[in-house]
Design a protein around this motif. Structure first.
Motif, PDB file in Angstrom:
ATOM      1  N   SER A  96      -5.862  14.594 -10.207  1.00  0.00           N
ATOM      2  CA  SER A  96      -4.455  14.134 -10.482  1.00  0.00           C
ATOM      3  C   SER A  96      -4.004  12.901  -9.541  1.00  0.00           C
ATOM      4  N   ALA A  97      -4.914  12.390  -8.923  1.00  0.00           N
ATOM      5  CA  ALA A  97      -4.552  11.283  -8.246  1.00  0.00           C
ATOM      6  C   ALA A  97      -4.470  10.200  -9.142  1.00  0.00           C
ATOM      7  N   SER A  98      -3.470   9.406  -8.971  1.00  0.00           N
ATOM      8  CA  SER A  98      -3.290   8.292  -9.777  1.00  0.00           C
ATOM      9  C   SER A  98      -4.297   7.059  -9.906  1.00  0.00           C
ATOM     10  N   PRO A  99      -4.834   6.766 -10.995  1.00  0.00           N
ATOM     11  CA  PRO A  99      -5.943   5.790 -11.069  1.00  0.00           C
ATOM     12  C   PRO A  99      -5.392   4.352 -10.628  1.00  0.00           C
ATOM     13  N   VAL A 100      -4.166   4.117 -10.468  1.00  0.00           N
ATOM     14  CA  VAL A 100      -3.572   2.758 -10.003  1.00  0.00           C
ATOM     15  C   VAL A 100      -3.487   2.937  -8.558  1.00  0.00           C
ATOM     16  N   ALA A 101      -3.568   3.943  -7.704  1.00  0.00           N
ATOM     17  CA  ALA A 101      -2.911   4.085  -6.352  1.00  0.00           C
ATOM     18  C   ALA A 101      -3.644   2.859  -5.497  1.00  0.00           C
ATOM     19  N   GLY A 102      -4.659   2.557  -5.765  1.00  0.00           N
ATOM     20  CA  GLY A 102      -5.374   1.583  -4.890  1.00  0.00           C
ATOM     21  C   GLY A 102      -5.785   0.034  -5.581  1.00  0.00           C
ATOM     22  N   ALA A 103      -5.431  -0.055  -6.927  1.00  0.00           N
ATOM     23  CA  ALA A 103      -5.742  -1.009  -7.681  1.00  0.00           C
ATOM     24  C   ALA A 103      -4.995  -2.436  -7.435  1.00  0.00           C
ATOM     25  N   ALA A 104      -3.927  -2.554  -6.824  1.00  0.00           N
ATOM     26  CA  ALA A 104      -3.005  -3.595  -6.587  1.00  0.00           C
ATOM     27  C   ALA A 104      -3.648  -4.477  -5.561  1.00  0.00           C
ATOM     28  N   SER A 105      -3.178  -5.533  -5.441  1.00  0.00           N
ATOM     29  CA  SER A 105      -3.952  -6.463  -4.242  1.00  0.00           C
ATOM     30  C   SER A 105      -3.318  -5.822  -2.844  1.00  0.00           C
ATOM     31  N   PHE A 106      -2.623  -4.843  -2.819  1.00  0.00           N
ATOM     32  CA  PHE A 106      -1.982  -4.353  -1.727  1.00  0.00           C
ATOM     33  C   PHE A 106      -2.317  -2.613  -1.767  1.00  0.00           C
ATOM     34  N   ASP A 107      -1.979  -2.038  -0.579  1.00  0.00           N
ATOM     35  CA  ASP A 107      -2.145  -0.767  -0.629  1.00  0.00           C
ATOM     36  C   ASP A 107      -0.896   0.095  -1.153  1.00  0.00           C
ATOM     37  N   CYS A 108      -1.191   0.725  -2.499  1.00  0.00           N
ATOM     38  CA  CYS A 108      -0.074   1.425  -3.014  1.00  0.00           C
ATOM     39  C   CYS A 108       0.454   2.397  -2.341  1.00  0.00           C
ATOM     40  N   GLN A 109      -0.276   2.954  -1.382  1.00  0.00           N
ATOM     41  CA  GLN A 109       0.161   4.125  -0.689  1.00  0.00           C
ATOM     42  C   GLN A 109       1.160   3.868   0.194  1.00  0.00           C
ATOM     43  N   LYS A 110       0.804   2.605   0.696  1.00  0.00           N
ATOM     44  CA  LYS A 110       2.020   2.114   1.864  1.00  0.00           C
ATOM     45  C   LYS A 110       3.001   1.379   1.296  1.00  0.00           C
ATOM     46  N   ALA A 111       3.303   1.034  -0.137  1.00  0.00           N
ATOM     47  CA  ALA A 111       4.243   0.517  -0.682  1.00  0.00           C
ATOM     48  C   ALA A 111       5.612   0.783  -0.519  1.00  0.00           C
ATOM     49  N   LYS A 112       6.609   0.233   0.105  1.00  0.00           N
ATOM     50  CA  LYS A 112       7.823   0.674   0.424  1.00  0.00           C
ATOM     51  C   LYS A 112       8.990  -0.233  -0.176  1.00  0.00           C
ATOM     52  N   ALA A 113       8.507  -1.432  -0.400  1.00  0.00           N
ATOM     53  CA  ALA A 113       9.607  -2.434  -1.271  1.00  0.00           C
ATOM     54  C   ALA A 113       9.802  -2.098  -2.718  1.00  0.00           C
ATOM     55  N   ALA A 114      10.794  -2.188  -3.263  1.00  0.00           N
ATOM     56  CA  ALA A 114      11.095  -1.894  -4.658  1.00  0.00           C
ATOM     57  C   ALA A 114       9.909  -2.660  -5.662  1.00  0.00           C
ATOM     58  N   ASP A 115       9.901  -3.911  -5.172  1.00  0.00           N
ATOM     59  CA  ASP A 115       8.858  -4.525  -6.228  1.00  0.00           C
ATOM     60  C   ASP A 115       7.434  -3.970  -6.236  1.00  0.00           C
ATOM     61  N   GLU A 116       7.312  -3.774  -4.815  1.00  0.00           N
ATOM     62  CA  GLU A 116       5.810  -3.234  -4.662  1.00  0.00           C
ATOM     63  C   GLU A 116       5.557  -1.819  -5.444  1.00  0.00           C
ATOM     64  N   ARG A 117       6.659  -1.058  -5.472  1.00  0.00           N
ATOM     65  CA  ARG A 117       6.683   0.288  -5.849  1.00  0.00           C
ATOM     66  C   ARG A 117       6.564   0.336  -7.294  1.00  0.00           C
ATOM     67  N   ALA A 118       7.211  -0.720  -7.992  1.00  0.00           N
ATOM     68  CA  ALA A 118       7.252  -0.795  -9.500  1.00  0.00           C
ATOM     69  C   ALA A 118       5.740  -1.487  -9.893  1.00  0.00           C
ATOM     70  N   ILE A 119       5.335  -2.220  -9.310  1.00  0.00           N
ATOM     71  CA  ILE A 119       3.881  -2.854  -9.531  1.00  0.00           C
ATOM     72  C   ILE A 119       2.977  -1.890  -9.458  1.00  0.00           C
ATOM     73  N   CYS A 120       2.960  -0.777  -8.436  1.00  0.00           N
ATOM     74  CA  CYS A 120       1.948   0.351  -8.649  1.00  0.00           C
ATOM     75  C   CYS A 120       2.217   1.183  -9.739  1.00  0.00           C
ATOM     76  N   ALA A 121       3.538   1.544 -10.136  1.00  0.00           N
ATOM     77  CA  ALA A 121       3.923   2.304 -11.033  1.00  0.00           C
ATOM     78  C   ALA A 121       3.770   1.906 -12.575  1.00  0.00           C
ATOM     79  N   HIS A 122       3.352   0.575 -12.790  1.00  0.00           N
ATOM     80  CA  HIS A 122       3.150   0.062 -14.126  1.00  0.00           C
ATOM     81  C   HIS A 122       1.851  -0.571 -14.207  1.00  0.00           C
ATOM     82  N   LEU A 123       1.113  -0.244 -15.162  1.00  0.00           N
ATOM     83  CA  LEU A 123      -0.351  -0.822 -15.228  1.00  0.00           C
ATOM     84  C   LEU A 123      -0.303  -2.069 -15.544  1.00  0.00           C
ATOM     85  N   THR A 124       0.549  -2.498 -16.404  1.00  0.00           N
ATOM     86  CA  THR A 124       0.519  -4.107 -16.748  1.00  0.00           C
ATOM     87  C   THR A 124       0.726  -4.739 -15.570  1.00  0.00           C
TER      88      THR A 124
END
Length: 110
Positions: A12-40
């Motif tokens: 059930s873990a998101s496959p995108v969780a750690g793929a961005a250039s930053f740690d999506c688990q620590k994403a707080k800013a709206a832009d970072e959360r959007a990046i982590c939520a959208h595969l593109t």
């Protein structure tokens, strides 16, 4: 059967969780959360970070500093997109084009 809860958590873990250039688990800013939520967006973020690191390694010290300054400026612009996927897509497309143009302008051996 005792491993079933662990298997469920792993699946059930998101496959995108750690793929961005930053740690999506620590994403707080709206832009970072959007990046982590959208595969593109996530893919564009990884591509941009890879190109940036590659160029940073190719450039001499002065040009490397200019690249770093431009990247910080771009990150500030990206942050202003907040969670707008359209704005973020445009920002990434523009930055990827800039990095490609910079690479194309470098004198390369045959």
């Amino acid at each position: 059967m005792k491993y079933l809860p662990i298997l469920f958590v792993l699946l059930s873990a998101s496959p995108v969780a750690g793929a961005a250039s930053f740690d999506c688990q620590k994403a707080k800013a709206a832009d970072e959360r959007a990046i982590c939520a959208h595969l593109t967006l996530n893919d564009k973020d990884v591509e941009m970070a890879t190109q940036y690191r590659f160029l940073k390694g190719l450039l001499a010290m002065g040009a490397r500093g200019a690249l770093q300054d431009a990247q910080q400026s771009w990150l500030s612009q990206r942050r202003r997109c907040q969670g707008s996927v359209t704005c973020l897509n445009r920002a990434y497309d523009k930055r990827l084009g800039q990095l490609k143009a910079l690479y194309d302008a470098i004198d390369k051996p045959l």
